[in-house]
Write an enzyme that holds these catalytic residues in place. Structure first.
Site, PDB file in Angstrom:
ATOM      1  CB  VAL A 279      -0.942   0.004   1.226  1.00 32.86           C
ATOM      2  CG1 VAL A 279      -1.608   1.359   1.383  1.00 32.86           C
ATOM      3  CG2 VAL A 279      -1.983  -1.074   1.075  1.00 32.86           C
ATOM      4  CB  ILE A 282       1.163   0.760  -4.911  1.00 33.58           C
ATOM      5  CG1 ILE A 282       1.631  -0.685  -5.071  1.00 33.58           C
ATOM      6  CG2 ILE A 282       0.314   1.185  -6.091  1.00 33.58           C
ATOM      7  CD1 ILE A 282       0.528  -1.700  -4.967  1.00 33.58           C
ATOM      8  CG  ASP A 326      -3.738  37.313 -34.889  1.00 33.94           C
ATOM      9  OD1 ASP A 326      -3.271  36.761 -35.876  1.00 33.94           O
ATOM     10  OD2 ASP A 326      -4.847  37.054 -34.391  1.00 33.94           O
ATOM     11  CG  ASP A 641      -8.090  33.674 -37.308  1.00 37.40           C
ATOM     12  OD1 ASP A 641      -7.597  33.702 -38.441  1.00 37.40           O
ATOM     13  OD2 ASP A 641      -8.223  34.692 -36.597  1.00 37.40           O
ATOM     14  CG  ASN A 731       1.829   5.704   1.746  1.00 41.84           C
ATOM     15  OD1 ASN A 731       2.420   6.223   0.810  1.00 41.84           O
ATOM     16  ND2 ASN A 731       0.603   5.265   1.672  1.00 41.84           N
ATOM     17  CB  THR A 734       6.966  11.396   4.149  1.00 40.32           C
ATOM     18  OG1 THR A 734       6.643  10.100   3.677  1.00 40.32           O
ATOM     19  CG2 THR A 734       7.587  11.320   5.516  1.00 40.32           C
ATOM     20  CG  ASP A 735       4.477   9.286   0.146  1.00 41.39           C
ATOM     21  OD1 ASP A 735       5.613   9.611   0.514  1.00 41.39           O
ATOM     22  OD2 ASP A 735       4.202   8.193  -0.374  1.00 41.39           O
TER      23      ASP A 735
HETATM   24  P1  ATP Z   1      -3.982  41.012 -37.259  1.00 37.67           P
HETATM   25  O1  ATP Z   1      -2.649  41.623 -37.015  1.00 37.67           O
HETATM   26  O2  ATP Z   1      -4.673  40.627 -36.033  1.00 37.67           O
HETATM   27  O3  ATP Z   1      -4.044  40.035 -38.369  1.00 37.67           O
HETATM   28  P2  ATP Z   1      -5.404  42.876 -38.862  1.00 37.67           P
HETATM   29  O4  ATP Z   1      -6.487  43.706 -38.261  1.00 37.67           O
HETATM   30  O5  ATP Z   1      -4.332  43.534 -39.599  1.00 37.67           O
HETATM   31  O6  ATP Z   1      -4.895  42.151 -37.621  1.00 37.67           O
HETATM   32  P3  ATP Z   1      -7.531  41.835 -40.301  1.00 37.67           P
HETATM   33  O7  ATP Z   1      -8.484  42.157 -39.213  1.00 37.67           O
HETATM   34  O8  ATP Z   1      -7.670  40.583 -41.063  1.00 37.67           O
HETATM   35  O9  ATP Z   1      -6.080  41.806 -39.770  1.00 37.67           O
HETATM   36  O10 ATP Z   1      -7.568  43.066 -41.298  1.00 37.67           O
HETATM   37  C1  ATP Z   1      -6.907  43.019 -42.538  1.00 37.67           C
HETATM   38  C2  ATP Z   1      -6.926  44.365 -43.182  1.00 37.67           C
HETATM   39  O11 ATP Z   1      -8.278  44.735 -43.451  1.00 37.67           O
HETATM   40  C3  ATP Z   1      -6.371  45.471 -42.303  1.00 37.67           C
HETATM   41  O12 ATP Z   1      -5.005  45.649 -42.487  1.00 37.67           O
HETATM   42  C4  ATP Z   1      -7.138  46.695 -42.765  1.00 37.67           C
HETATM   43  O13 ATP Z   1      -6.486  47.281 -43.872  1.00 37.67           O
HETATM   44  C5  ATP Z   1      -8.451  46.126 -43.230  1.00 37.67           C
HETATM   45  N1  ATP Z   1      -9.494  46.295 -42.191  1.00 37.67           N
HETATM   46  C6  ATP Z   1      -9.413  45.967 -40.899  1.00 37.67           C
HETATM   47  N2  ATP Z   1     -10.546  46.240 -40.239  1.00 37.67           N
HETATM   48  C7  ATP Z   1     -11.383  46.763 -41.143  1.00 37.67           C
HETATM   49  C8  ATP Z   1     -12.746  47.234 -41.115  1.00 37.67           C
HETATM   50  N3  ATP Z   1     -13.454  47.214 -39.992  1.00 37.67           N
HETATM   51  N4  ATP Z   1     -13.279  47.694 -42.244  1.00 37.67           N
HETATM   52  C9  ATP Z   1     -12.572  47.710 -43.379  1.00 37.67           C
HETATM   53  N5  ATP Z   1     -11.328  47.278 -43.490  1.00 37.67           N
HETATM   54  C10 ATP Z   1     -10.710  46.813 -42.404  1.00 37.67           C
END
Ligand code: ATP
Length: 895
Positions: A279, A282, A326, A641, A731, A734-735
């Site tokens: 016991v 184990i 991102d 994503d 056992n 201490t354990d």
């Molecule tokens: P990440 O770094 O998180 O990828 P991001 O915002 O650059 O962020 P997206 O959100 O995919 O990536 O946006 C891509 C592009 O779309 C941006 O660089 C911008 O030019 C354009 N964009 C972002 N938000 C808008 C919006 N609300 N309306 C129109 N164009 C947008």
């Protein structure tokens, strides 16, 4: 009720709600009291009593209890009761540990409870989805999980994936019109949305028709996923290892018993000693302590703002070799402010910082009146109209809601006196084509007071220039000539090289008539008006986190939808990209498109910045890195994503900006969306694994010592060096506490200066197996030595020799536990740095002193008071296993 057949007014009437203001909070509370919370009832939970009894179902424990019962029947009452009490205490410890593990897992579940956006008392706000009631009006968008059954009243390009309900994985297109059919099937109810389904495209608004068990999901019995405890790879490995250890321990125990009997010991005594030894030896408590260490680690991570959704991620975190993150919001603050505006070859600057609507426009250094600069005014006006963000002045403070890019455009407009409410008096909004990060654009269709109808599009400048055939230059619409294209590109690059995120704005006149459903069919032949460039400063803590990751052998890769130049400028500031030639370190979405996964594999390890990527590129990047043998952490927030998040070894979703879809695909959620939190979680992941190794080392070395002392004694034909109750006591005491305290240990200083662990690394790798055997062997040896020395001094006083052996065994383990804190050597860190451990050891030592010196315990534990002079021997011997080997080559400092 046939909600699907009703129009909006009939719906509002039958659900007793107001479609403009929603329910009042008061009415909602009353309704909730009547209909209950919006929850699916959960299956039966294991009751506390069952959990308690399950602690005693172990085979050896049953044998021990049976043996105790026999000894009780034979008249050995004290022994029988003492053993029972110890077994009971052991069971209680297991019970408390498992309850704690269960509770913390439940707390985790509650933390990631979904939220919904609801209209109450005329205000949109986020609430827990379990607080929704019928009649509530909900707003939802791509990536959201639908919180209850709804009748849709507004739908913009709305598509919902209903596989959770129907098994059909292709999303269904939704609309808001009544359906006349009396009794349509679930799949045909296209003006309804159901609890638990996912919005994959567009956005919409709906009135709640059913909640909780009163939904389509609630009707389906057995569909409810029960929260299953997933075993982590380490837990699985330990489970297998446990079986081997049980066999080995049993085998050795049988040998101890046989040898003892051969050498003339009484069969009954040897049997009881053997069962007690089994016991004790184990390591049945190991899985529970591993779970506790994992879940306590998870709690610590929550304090650092990282929620672990899948327990195995805790281990994988420690193996991560690449973090793909991102940029926007994770590495940067996502507090955008427009600082530059460009149109027709002219650049204006804007003053003011952050989310303050005060600031002015300047041409060079001269303040300008926006009303006189027609192009500028139009650019700002369209930026406000093609926008879903909201800014409100409350108690003299500006409160903002929505996508930071759009908030920035709103504030840029506000600085020129433009606000959406007033503009909506002059323009009517007819349709929206929502933003999606694959298109990188968003559009609205508006009509002005003269009845002119046009499309306003905003989006990534390089995409918009490709979709434009003309440009507004000096107030006139001109065909896009190569010279102007060149000028626009220069302006884009110039803004981007200042690390500004750039949004282009364009428009197109539209004729009357039905609008196309697909955005691609209308977003073309545009006229470009200009650009707005906004700063998004890096988060101050990210630079240090990136360099800490580098020291830990973890590469940071920036993945962004933003422009190459903007991305590079920020990556340089953060130390992700070194200055100098960038061709081999930066890849943009267009080139990425041309490469196959195999081609990408050849270069992927050199790339630090992927710019202008679409979400689907992320999967390709994860695959290429994984094929190269990397353990990849990948962040994301949107619906698109999700595949990459799922495929990554550690999928990370954003807590603030992340959609429900991304969160559900992820194994880790960042509550603050911050890159530095990923680093903190990795550090914690490494630490948890190391702590698990620490107590495995401690527990197994102790068990080896316990078995060996008995085995050696029997082989040498000596009396029993420990009586059964003493073995059981060791056992338990201490354990228990010291092992738990090791699970709470602080990381060693070099934890982020080592290379990531190989995921296939065995539990006993890096010298752990040797440490367990050598220390265990020595613990056994010194205990035996103490026994022999005292026994030879006075062979007539066996209990005294046994008490000495007992004290030596306990002390040797309690000293050894400090050695287990470091992979390097006991001298490499302050041995008393873990206060839980210090207290655990002190209390274990005091308990030992109590059973040796307090008279009522002596007959129970077969102990006698030890003279103080003998403590010199006990302490000297028990320190040997730890100090003899400290500093040997096995304890060499690891890289
Ligand atoms: P990440 O770094 O998180 O990828 P991001 O915002 O650059 O962020 P997206 O959100 O995919 O990536 O946006 C891509 C592009 O779309 C941006 O660089 C911008 O030019 C354009 N964009 C972002 N938000 C808008 C919006 N609300 N309306 C129109 N164009 C947008």
């Amino acid at each position: 009720m046939n909600y699907h057949q009703m129009n909006e007014d009939e719906l509002a009437k039958s659900l007793h709600t107001n479609k403009v203001t929603g329910l009042s909070n008061k009415l909602a509370d009353e309704r909730r009291k009547k209909v209950g919370r919006n929850e699916l009832s959960e299956g039966e939970k294991q009751s506390a009593i069952l959990l308690f009894f399950s602690q005693f179902k172990d085979f050896m424990v049953i044998v021990l209890l049976a043996a105790t019962l026999i000894s009780g029947l034979l008249g050995e009452y004290v022994d029988a009761v003492a053993i029972m009490v110890i077994v009971l205490l052991n069971g209680m410890l297991g019970f408390i540990q498992e309850r704690k593990a269960e509770k913390s897992l439940q707390a985790l579940k509650n933390l990631s409870a979904p939220q919904v956006t609801v209209l109450r008392d005329g205000q949109w706000s986020k609430i827990d989805s379990k607080d929704i009631v019928p009649g509530d009006i909900l707003r939802f968008a791509s990536g959201d999980r639908i919180g209850a059954d709804l009748r849709i009243i507004t739908a913009n390009n709305l598509e919902i994936e209903e596989s959770a309900l129907t098994g059909e994985s292709i999303p269904s297109v939704k609309h808001s019109d009544p359906i006349l059919d009396e009794n349509p099937s679930l799949g045909d109810l296209n003006n309804m949305a159901f609890m638990g389904t996912m919005v994959t495209r567009g956005n919409g608004v709906g009135i709640v028709t059913g909640t909780g068990m009163n939904t389509a999901m609630g009707n389906i019995a057995g569909m409810i996923e029960s929260a299953q405890a997933v075993m982590t790879p380490l837990q699985r490995r330990l489970d297998q290892l446990g079986k081997i250890l049980i066999t080995v321990a049993l085998f050795l125990t049988i040998i101890v018993v046989l040898v003892g009997v051969i050498h003339g010991h009484d069969v009954y005594t040897m049997f009881l000693a053997g069962v007690s030894l089994a016991v004790a030896a184990i390591p049945e408590g190991l899985p529970a302590i591993v779970t506790i260490a994992l879940s306590l680690g998870v709690q610590r991570m929550i304090r650092k703002k990282a929620i672990v959704r899948k327990l195995p991620a805790v281990e994988t975190l420690g193996c991560a070799s690449v973090i793909c993150s991102d940029k926007t919001g994770t590495m940067t603050q996502n507090k955008m402010t427009v600082t530059h505006v460009w149109s027709g070859g002219k650049t204006w600057t804007v003053s003011g910082t952050g989310y303050e609507a005060t600031g002015d426009y300047f041409d060079q250094d001269k303040k300008v009146d926006v009303e006189r600069e027609k192009a500028l005014q139009q650019l700002l006006t369209f930026g406000v109209l093609c926008n879903n963000a909201e800014i409100k002045l409350e108690h003299n403070k500006l409160s903002v809601d929505g996508d930071p890019t759009e908030v920035a455009l709103m504030i840029a407009g506000a600085k020129a006196g433009l606000d959406k409410k007033t503009l909506l008096g002059q323009f009517t909004l007819e349709k929206e084509y929502p933003f999606d990060s694959a298109r990188k654009m968003m559009s609205v269709v508006v009509k002005n007071s003269y009845g002119d109808r046009f499309l306003i599009t905003k989006g990534a400048p390089d995409v918009l220039t490709l979709k434009s055939e003309a440009i507004l230059w000096d107030g006139k619409r001109k065909a896009f000539s190569p010279r102007q294209i060149d000028e626009v590109n220069k302006a884009i690059n110039q803004l981007a090289s200042m690390a500004l995120r750039t949004i282009a704005i364009a428009y197109k006149p539209l004729k009357e008539g039905v609008l196309p459903e697909r955005a691609d069919d209308v977003e073309q032949q545009l006229t470009l008006i200009g650009l707005q460039g906004m700063i998004d400063p890096p988060r101050p803590e990210v630079q240090a986190a990136v360099s800490e990751c580098k020291a830990a052998g973890i590469k940071t890769v920036m993945i962004t939808g933003d422009h190459v130049e903007t991305a590079c400028a920020i990556a340089e500031q953060l130390g992700i990209l070194s200055s100098g030639p960038k061709e081999t370190k930066v890849l943009d979405g267009r080139k990425l498109n041309e490469l196959s996964v195999e081609d990408l594999e050849k270069v992927v390890e050199d790339i630090s910045v992927f710019a202008r990527v679409s979400p689907e590129h992320k999967l390709k990047i994860v695959n290429a890195l994984q094929n190269k043998g990397h353990i990849v952490a990948m962040t994301g927030d949107g619906v698109n994503d999700a595949p990459a998040i799922k495929a990554a070894d550690i999928g990370i979703a954003m807590g603030i900006t992340g959609t429900d879809v991304a969160k559900e695909a992820s194994s880790l959620i960042l509550l603050d969306d911050n890159f530095a939190t990923i680093k903190a979680a990795i550090k914690e992941g490494r630490n948890i694994y190391e702590n698990i190794r620490k107590f495995i080392r401690y527990l197994l070395a102790s068990n080896v010592g316990e078995i060996l002392v008995m085995l050696f004694a029997m082989l040498l034909s000596l009396p029993l060096p420990l009586v059964p109750i003493q073995i059981l006591w060791v056992n338990l005491v201490t354990d228990g506490l010291p092992a738990m305290a090791l699970g709470l240990d602080q990381p060693e200083e070099n934890v982020m200066r080592r290379h990531p662990r190989h995921p296939k690394e065995g539990v006993f790798a890096r010298g752990l197996g040797w440490k367990i055997l050598s220390r265990g062997f020595l613990i056994g040896l010194v205990t035996l030595a103490a026994f022999i020395i005292i026994y030879q001094r006075d062979p007539n006083n066996l209990p005294y020799a046994q008490t000495t052996a007992f004290a030596t065994l306990v002390m040797a383990q309690l000293i050894h536990v400090f050695d287990c804190r470091s992979e390097i050597s006991i001298f490499s860190r302050n041995p008393f740095g873990n206060k839980y451990l210090v207290w655990a050891v002190i209390s274990s030592a005091l308990l030992m002193v109590a059973v040796i010196y307090i008279p009522i315990f002596q007959p129970i534990f077969h102990t006698v008071a030890i003279e103080w002079i003998d403590w010199m021997l006990i302490l000297g011997l028990s320190a040997m296993p730890t100090f003899l080997l400290a500093g040997t080559f096995f304890s060499r400092k690891r890289k």
